[in-house]
Design a protein around this motif. Structure first.
Motif, short mmCIF file in Angstrom:
data_model
loop_
_atom_site.label_atom_id
_atom_site.label_comp_id
_atom_site.label_asym_id
_atom_site.label_seq_id
_atom_site.Cartn_x
_atom_site.Cartn_y
_atom_site.Cartn_z
N GLY A 171 73.53 39.24 71.37
CA GLY A 171 73.78 37.92 70.81
C GLY A 171 73.13 37.76 69.45
N ILE A 172 71.92 38.30 69.29
CA ILE A 172 71.23 38.27 68.00
C ILE A 172 71.99 39.12 66.98
N GLU A 173 72.46 40.29 67.41
CA GLU A 173 73.21 41.14 66.50
C GLU A 173 74.47 40.44 65.99
N ARG A 174 75.18 39.76 66.89
CA ARG A 174 76.38 39.03 66.48
C ARG A 174 76.03 37.93 65.47
N TYR A 175 74.92 37.25 65.73
CA TYR A 175 74.47 36.19 64.82
C TYR A 175 74.21 36.76 63.42
N ILE A 176 73.51 37.89 63.35
CA ILE A 176 73.22 38.53 62.05
C ILE A 176 74.52 38.93 61.36
N GLN A 177 75.44 39.49 62.11
CA GLN A 177 76.72 39.93 61.53
C GLN A 177 77.52 38.75 60.98
N GLU A 178 77.46 37.61 61.68
CA GLU A 178 78.19 36.43 61.24
C GLU A 178 77.52 35.76 60.03
N GLN A 179 76.19 35.67 60.06
CA GLN A 179 75.46 35.00 58.99
C GLN A 179 75.31 35.86 57.74
N TYR A 180 75.14 37.18 57.94
CA TYR A 180 74.88 38.08 56.83
C TYR A 180 75.80 39.31 56.97
N PRO A 181 77.08 39.13 56.71
CA PRO A 181 78.07 40.18 56.98
C PRO A 181 77.85 41.47 56.20
N ALA A 182 77.09 41.42 55.14
CA ALA A 182 76.84 42.65 54.36
C ALA A 182 75.76 43.51 54.99
N SER A 183 75.03 42.97 55.96
CA SER A 183 73.92 43.71 56.57
C SER A 183 74.42 44.78 57.53
N LYS A 184 73.75 45.92 57.50
CA LYS A 184 74.02 46.98 58.48
C LYS A 184 73.19 46.69 59.73
N THR A 185 73.82 46.69 60.89
CA THR A 185 73.12 46.32 62.12
C THR A 185 73.32 47.37 63.21
N CYS A 186 72.41 47.33 64.18
CA CYS A 186 72.61 48.08 65.42
C CYS A 186 71.88 47.37 66.53
N PHE A 187 72.22 47.71 67.74
CA PHE A 187 71.61 47.10 68.92
C PHE A 187 70.84 48.15 69.71
N ILE A 188 69.55 47.89 69.92
CA ILE A 188 68.74 48.67 70.86
C ILE A 188 67.93 47.65 71.65
N ALA A 189 68.10 47.65 72.95
CA ALA A 189 67.49 46.63 73.79
C ALA A 189 65.97 46.74 73.83
N TYR A 190 65.36 45.66 74.25
CA TYR A 190 63.95 45.69 74.64
C TYR A 190 63.93 46.30 76.04
N GLY A 191 62.79 46.83 76.46
CA GLY A 191 62.77 47.52 77.75
C GLY A 191 61.82 46.92 78.77
N THR A 192 61.83 47.53 79.94
CA THR A 192 60.91 47.16 81.01
C THR A 192 60.60 48.40 81.81
#
Length: 394
Positions: A171-192
């Protein structure tokens, strides 16, 4: 020419956590896991550690080089000063050691309002700037309007200046992509952790806790979270009080005591002090005991609605059979169909409590949640994802 420190060694400077060994906090736990579960010996971590000792020296911790950063007490500005001083020390070390292509991984956006000159320096050194934005910090109601405005500005600055935004929630990655479309993003979860230690029900710590909380195994709903409004304490307490459950609501949190402003506001608005089922029991720092308390809860109540992946939610899904979770995208991205959901609409949570209160067996749901955590959120998997990213993107 091979990189300093050995052929193919990648140097990663981690800025923004309080340091190692971890004592508290999500970022600190993440960094601890990153070095504890490291498999790729061609990665060398350098971790900034907040220090109040001007004479503190660098030290090794589980193979990571930990460099102390002395920060004078500057109030709220100390956080920004810490990141700046840590980066300057890292730059000096890179130049002194002749390190090539370093990665600077900043945890959090706080320094974002001042990142421009640092980003230029990083590129001059032939390095890359990565950032983990954490959650949407500027939405947190605990901050004043000027602080929230700065945090939004800092978020924008980091997103536009960095080479990669690593989000621990889709959800955070989608937000970044929508707000700052020029940014390069990736998703790596937090762990437990995948395998929790098991305490005996006869353990003195266990029995002391249940005596204090005036309850017993499988006879309570549980909340474990920071004592702040955006975790929806008021909604959860109000709805629980409106339910017909005879079980207790056990609340483990910090700073919840008579005289504290938010505590008094909650008492005024909900009247929880007149309902013997609602029990604030203070904090539990004993990790083994807290795990047992989670495992033996009838249900876990999760009301976080701001931010990305919450560590407490992962721990609950990995240990508690029944999890009742606020229906927002950040939480749904994590739990999927392994939990039950509620909204802030009046009566929704109380109806759900009354519904599940009549049932007794949630083992199948719990097994699904635990399997999901094992497959997608174990620290071994998360660290492997990071090591592959560093090897291929760095």
């Amino acid at each position: 020419m091979p990189r300093k420190g050995g052929v193919g060694v990648r140097h990663v400077f981690i800025i923004g956590s309080r340091g190692l060994p971890a004592q508290y906090g999500g970022f600190e736990t993440f960094v601890e896991a990153l070095v504890s579960h490291q498999k790729n010996t061609n990665i060398r971590y350098h971790v900034a550690c907040l220090s109040r000792d001007k004479g503190a020296q660098a030290f090794d911790y589980k193979g990571a080089r930990c460099f102390p950063v002395y920060v004078p007490k500057l109030g709220p500005a100390s956080v920004i000063a810490y990141d700046m001083l840590a980066l300057k020390q890292a730059f000096a070390y890179v130049q002194a050691e002749g390190i090539e292509a370093p990665i600077f991984y900043i945890l959090g956006n706080t320094i974002g309002g001042f990142i421009g000159p640092f980003a230029k320096k990083i590129r001059k050194l032939g390095g890359q700037l990565w950032v983990n934005p954490d959650g949407l910090e500027w939405r947190r109601t605990k901050w004043s309007k000027p602080v929230r405005a700065y945090l939004k500005y800092a978020e924008k600055g980091m997103a536009k200046s960095c080479d990669l935004v690593i989000s621990d929630n889709k959800g955070i990655e989608r937000y970044i992509q929508e707000q700052y479309p020029a940014s390069k993003t990736c998703f790596i979860a937090y762990g437990t952790e995948a395998n929790f230690p098991q305490l005996s029900e006869d353990d003195e710590r266990v029995r002391d806790f249940y005596q204090k909380a005036q309850t017993k195994e499988k006879d309570y709903y549980l909340m474990v979270s920071r004592f702040v409004p955006e975790n929806n304490y008021e909604t959860i307490i109000r709805e629980f009080m409106a339910s017909r459950s005879q079980r207790a609501l056990v609340i483990i949190c910090n700073q919840a005591e008579p005289g504290q402003a938010f505590y008094e506001l909650l008492r005024e608005r909900t009247g929880f002090d007149r309902d013997p089922r609602v029990r604030f029991v203070g904090t539990v720092y004993d990790r083994e005991l807290l795990t047992y308390i989670r495992q033996q809860a009838f249900a876990y109540l999760h009301g976080h609605e701001v931010g990305g992946t919450n560590p407490g939610l992962l721990e609950a899904l990995a240990s508690t059979d029944l999890n009742l979770i606020l229906k927002v995208s950040f939480n749904q991205e994590v739990a999927l169909d392994t939990a039950r959901y509620w909204t802030k609409t009046a009566g929704d949570l109380s109806r759900l409590i009354d519904q599940v209160d009549k049932e007794t067996d949630f083992k199948e749901l719990g097994q699904s949640a635990k399997a999901h955590m094992q497959d997608q959120y174990s620290w071994d998997k998360i660290v492997q994802d990071y090591e592959e990213l560093i090897a291929h993107e760095g």
